[in-house]
Structure formats: C-alpha cells, structure tokens
Design an enzyme around this catalytic site. Structure first.
Site, PDB file in Angstrom:
ATOM      1  CE  LYS A  53      -3.859  -2.442   2.136  1.00  0.00           C
ATOM      2  NZ  LYS A  53      -4.694  -2.758   3.306  1.00  0.00           N
ATOM      3  CD  GLN A  97      -3.593  -4.272   6.433  1.00  0.00           C
ATOM      4  OE1 GLN A  97      -3.688  -3.263   5.732  1.00  0.00           O
ATOM      5  NE2 GLN A  97      -4.034  -5.439   6.026  1.00  0.00           N
ATOM      6  CG  ASP A 120      -9.701  -0.208   4.762  1.00  0.00           C
ATOM      7  OD1 ASP A 120      -9.554  -0.685   3.625  1.00  0.00           O
ATOM      8  OD2 ASP A 120      -8.921  -0.411   5.704  1.00  0.00           O
TER       9      ASP A 120
HETATM   10  N1  GUN Z   1      -6.932  -6.931   6.269  1.00  0.00           N
HETATM   11  C1  GUN Z   1      -7.321  -7.782   5.276  1.00  0.00           C
HETATM   12  N2  GUN Z   1      -7.969  -7.090   4.317  1.00  0.00           N
HETATM   13  C2  GUN Z   1      -7.978  -5.794   4.699  1.00  0.00           C
HETATM   14  C3  GUN Z   1      -8.483  -4.604   4.120  1.00  0.00           C
HETATM   15  O1  GUN Z   1      -9.082  -4.580   3.049  1.00  0.00           O
HETATM   16  N3  GUN Z   1      -8.272  -3.471   4.837  1.00  0.00           N
HETATM   17  C4  GUN Z   1      -7.649  -3.455   6.022  1.00  0.00           C
HETATM   18  N4  GUN Z   1      -7.511  -2.299   6.647  1.00  0.00           N
HETATM   19  N5  GUN Z   1      -7.160  -4.543   6.587  1.00  0.00           N
HETATM   20  C5  GUN Z   1      -7.332  -5.703   5.921  1.00  0.00           C
END
Ligand code: GUN
Length: 317
Positions: A53, A97, A120
């Site tokens: 990311k 995350q 998100d």
């Molecule tokens: N952990 C697994 N998938 C995701 C996601 O799409 N966003 C976040 N923040 N954590 C995750």
C-alpha cells in the site's frame, strides 16, 4: 472452451495510471492527497499488505506515512493516534490494517476514524451510505470486484449474482454493490443448504470464503463469470496435490515454487473451474492488485470530497 483469464495486474495498473493523472491535476491547485496507514504488531500478511500500500502510494504520487505500533498497543493509544490523524489537514485517508491484536477493541477503533477519511469504507456511516446509495467511501476489495466486471464488459444488471461469504469487509459490501448495480443477489454462507446448487444458478459467482479451492467445477454454471477473492496460503502437500495434481492442471512453475518455498497462494476457486467458467480471475493476479488500486482511488476521492470538488469518474462513483 477454457475460461478467459482476467488480468488483474494489467487492470490495476490502468487504474493506478488514471489515479496518478488525477493526482498530477490536483498538484496544479496545490493539493497533494495524503494517506496514513496504521500497522499494529508483526502479522506477516499485514506487513506485506502495508508495504504494498505504501509503495503504491509513492508510485501514484500520494503523500503517505506509516505508523507502526507494537503488538502490545492498547485501544486508548490507538484511539489517540486516530484522533490525531483525524485532526491533521494534510491527511485525507486513514487506514487501520486488520486484524488488530486481541486486546484492542477493533470496532471502537474503526468507529473513531473520521468517515470522510475512511478510505477502507468500514465506518458504519459509509456502510449506511453504500446501502442507501449515497456517495461515500466504498470498501476497496468489493469496489475492485465491480471494476473488474465493468472493465471486462461483463453485464451486471439483470444477472443472477451469488456471493459466497458474508464478511463485513468483502461479502456484504460486494453483495450491496452488485444489488446497487441491479443484479439479483444471493448471499451464501456455511449454513446455506445445497451450496453447489445455489452457486450453479449464478451468472456472476463471487467467492469470498477463505477456503482453498472450495469452489469446484460442480459449483459453476457453464460460461459463468467467477471472481475469486480468496487468499489462502497452502503449505500442506496433500492440499497442493488436490488443487494442482490433476492431469489438466499440473502447473510446473507453481510446483517448483511450492517445493522451493514450502507454500503457495491460492484462491477459493479450484483450478478445474477454468474448464467450466466463461471468465475467471486468477490468484494471484486477479482481485488482489485491484484492492490496492482502489485504495489509491479512494484516497483521491476522499481528498476531493473533503474539499467539495467533483470525484474522478469510476464506475463505483
Ligand atoms: N486486512 C485484510 N484485508 C484488509 C483490508 O481490506 N483493509 C484493512 N484495513 N485490513 C485488511
């Protein structure tokens, strides 16, 4: 005829170029969208995702910063970090995350994120906006699923869509997006009777269960589009054999990599589905790359929405 394999890497790179062009345009008005990523502890998968990311953010020209906190972080400490990021003008997107360590109240943390910075799309305000078809921030992976369908010219309106999995992150929002795009949507889960039969009615089948190769050929209507959202690490040679041991599916390269590394990444869809489906997203190289591309898009979208300007065109709006 074997399924058309949809190239998620190429599609994600197209979206990232579009986002990068938009960021360049914004730079002329003195705006540089900023993304803050919070990583707690040392979950290896989370570390890989976060690295991806941050790298993508730099490549498209976003400002980004990463906040690492120890495995022992408390809810109070994380709340205070989120509140600080909420207040900072140069931060347009905040991403926490997941998963967070067990002692942290994840729902409380996600609820504390300013909904206008919630890239998100996990805040209940954005969940509500999505379910009532109001503009807002949409979860990245489901948004990526819709982009794949649109950019592959696969019709959604009037089609039967079946989503297997009902998570808040993927299954539920994917179902809502498909419904908003006028599909007839069925959401299945572990208690659904005759799962193969229900799946066989799908023109569009979205697999988001988290079980390696569970969707076999008998779950799929010939010619259907199958979107594989699964990300499963396989380490058991018997499971590898079940997935790739068939005469047709022997994948020399993958076998070599599996032997060398002791693991391989597979989806929820069995490789034999390629002989039944009309179109199929691979794992890796399907939905995964789109997730990060849509995060880049969401950060630009958040920056624009916060400033009251119009949002760049994307099929999810
Ligand atoms: N952990 C697994 N998938 C995701 C996601 O799409 N966003 C976040 N923040 N954590 C995750």
């Amino acid at each position: 005829m074997p399924a058309k394999i949809i190239d998620g890497v190429k599609m994600a790179s197209e979206i990232r170029s579009e986002v990068a062009a938009e960021i360049k345009k914004m730079a002329r008005t003195g705006v540089r969208p900023g993304l803050a990523v919070i990583l707690v502890g040392h979950n290896p998968a989370s570390e890989i995702y976060v690295r991806g990311k941050v790298k993508a953010s730099n490549e498209v020209g976003l400002y980004s910063e990463q906040h690492n906190r120890p495995e022992t972080a408390t809810t109070t400490e994380l709340l205070s970090l989120v509140e600080d990021l909420n207040r900072r003008e140069e931060i347009d997107g905040i991403l926490v995350q997941l998963p967070l360590p067990a002692q942290v109240d994840s729902k409380k943390i996600l609820m504390a994120v300013d909904p206008t910075k919630d890239v998100d799309g996990f805040h209940p305000v954005n969940v509500g906006f999505l379910s009532t078809q109001r503009p807002g921030l949409v979860p990245c992976t489901p948004a990526g699923v819709i982009e794949i369908l649109r950019r592959s010219n696969i019709p959604i309106a009037g089609q039967n869509a079946v989503v297997v999995g009902r998570s808040d992150i993927v299954g539920k929002p994917a179902a809502m997006l498909l419904l908003n795009a006028n599909a007839t949507v069925t959401v299945c889960h572990s208690k659904t009777p005759d799962l193969p039969g229900v799946c066989r009615r799908a023109d569009i089948l979205v697999a988001a269960i988290g079980r390696a190769g569970m969707i076999t050929g008998d779950f799929v209507k010939p010619g259907a589009t199958v979107i594989d959202v699964g990300m499963n690490k396989v380490t058991d040679p018997a499971v590898f054999q079940r997935l790739f041991g068939g005469r047709l599916y022997k994948s020399g390269k993958r076998e070599e990599a599996f032997r060398a590394k002791g693991s391989t990444l597979v989806g929820d869809v069995h490789p034999e589905v390629a002989e039944v489906a009309g179109a199929l997203t691979p794992v890796p190289g399907g939905v995964g790359p789109l997730t990060i591309a849509m995060l880049m898009y969401n950060t630009v979208k958040a920056a624009k929405m916060r400033r009251g300007s119009s949002v760049p065109e994307m099929s999810i709006k």
